[in-house]
Design an enzyme around this catalytic site. Structure first.
Site, PDB file in Angstrom:
ATOM      1  N   ASP A 199      -6.115   1.146   1.071  1.00 19.13           N
ATOM      2  CA  ASP A 199      -6.319   1.446   2.487  1.00 19.13           C
ATOM      3  C   ASP A 199      -7.768   1.147   2.861  1.00 19.13           C
ATOM      4  O   ASP A 199      -8.563   0.667   2.049  1.00 19.13           O
ATOM      5  CB  ASP A 199      -5.935   2.898   2.796  1.00 19.13           C
ATOM      6  CG  ASP A 199      -6.816   3.910   2.079  1.00 19.13           C
ATOM      7  OD1 ASP A 199      -7.857   3.517   1.504  1.00 19.13           O
ATOM      8  OD2 ASP A 199      -6.483   5.098   2.098  1.00 19.13           O
ATOM      9  N   LYS A 244       0.834  -1.204   0.000  1.00 18.71           N
ATOM     10  CA  LYS A 244       0.000   0.000   0.000  1.00 18.71           C
ATOM     11  C   LYS A 244       0.870   1.256   0.000  1.00 18.71           C
ATOM     12  O   LYS A 244       0.644   2.189  -0.790  1.00 18.71           O
ATOM     13  CB  LYS A 244      -0.917   0.003   1.216  1.00 18.71           C
ATOM     14  CG  LYS A 244      -1.802   1.252   1.329  1.00 18.71           C
ATOM     15  CD  LYS A 244      -2.637   1.222   2.601  1.00 18.71           C
ATOM     16  CE  LYS A 244      -1.789   1.435   3.825  1.00 18.71           C
ATOM     17  NZ  LYS A 244      -2.583   1.532   5.079  1.00 18.71           N
TER      18      LYS A 244
END
Length: 209
Positions: free
Chosen positions: A149, A131
């Site tokens: 996220d 991420k």
């Protein structure tokens, strides 16, 4: 599995804010070495911390010229006004990333895909998960990488891609969810970079980065 679609309220928000979203993405394109370094610092601070706090820390590191000066940034990270969780470990990550920054610049100049650059960062820079690698690359101008996220995962459920929030426990799972996010973006006619900022702004009311 529900029908895959963008909820009406989110579509309306996109229609109202798409110019602002596109402007923000444009601002995240051209970067010099110094800006790239501080974007890296920002992304190293974001995991399990508020984005606004990471942004505040990035700004202070800029003011204090962390790029060129040698000092321990631990006190900045632990400041209650912009507290960064796991500040001790993240301080180590910042210092190590600073030492490896020339390698990162060399990587960015290589003629390889954004996916390959992301994988190298994941394997070589402590503190960057998939991420955060995607986030860093997006913030310096790369496109088409999903920043998975909690906001994105929540909206994948709202849009009918998943029945419940998927748990991402491996690179393979990350890439699987990313692929479904890309399919959603094609279905609704909005690229994933714009969708990312759209979902973020819908949740927070801000178009940050």
């Amino acid at each position: 599995m529900q029908n895959i679609e963008l909820p009406v309220k989110i579509r309306q928000r996109y229609n109202s804010f798409k110019n602002e979203i596109r402007k923000r993405l444009k601002e995240l394109e051209a970067k010099n070495d110094i800006d790239i370094f501080y974007e890296l610092c920002y992304c190293l601070c974001t995991p399990q911390s508020q984005a606004k706090n990471a942004f505040a820390v990035e700004s202070i590191l800029r003011e204090k010229n962390f790029f060129l000066k040698s000092f321990n940034p631990n006190e900045i990270l632990r400041d209650a006004n912009h507290y960064i969780r796991f500040h001790n470990q993240k301080t180590k990550n910042l210092l190590e990333a600073k030492n490896q920054f020339s390698r990162i610049l060399n990587l960015l100049m290589e003629e390889i895909s954004a996916n390959d650059k992301r994988l190298w960062l994941y394997r070589n820079i402590k503190g960057l998960g998939m991420k955060e690698c995607s986030h860093f690359l997006r913030n310096i101008g790369y496109r088409g990488l999903a920043i998975l996220d909690r906001h994105i995962l929540k909206h994948l459920v709202l849009c009918g891609v998943y029945d419940e929030i998927p748990k991402i426990t491996s690179i393979t799972k990350y890439l699987e969810v990313e692929t479904k996010f890309i399919i959603l973006s094609k279905k609704v006619g909005i690229n994933i970079d714009e969708l990312d900022l759209l979902f973020w702004s819908y949740e927070t009311g801000e178009i940050l980065k």
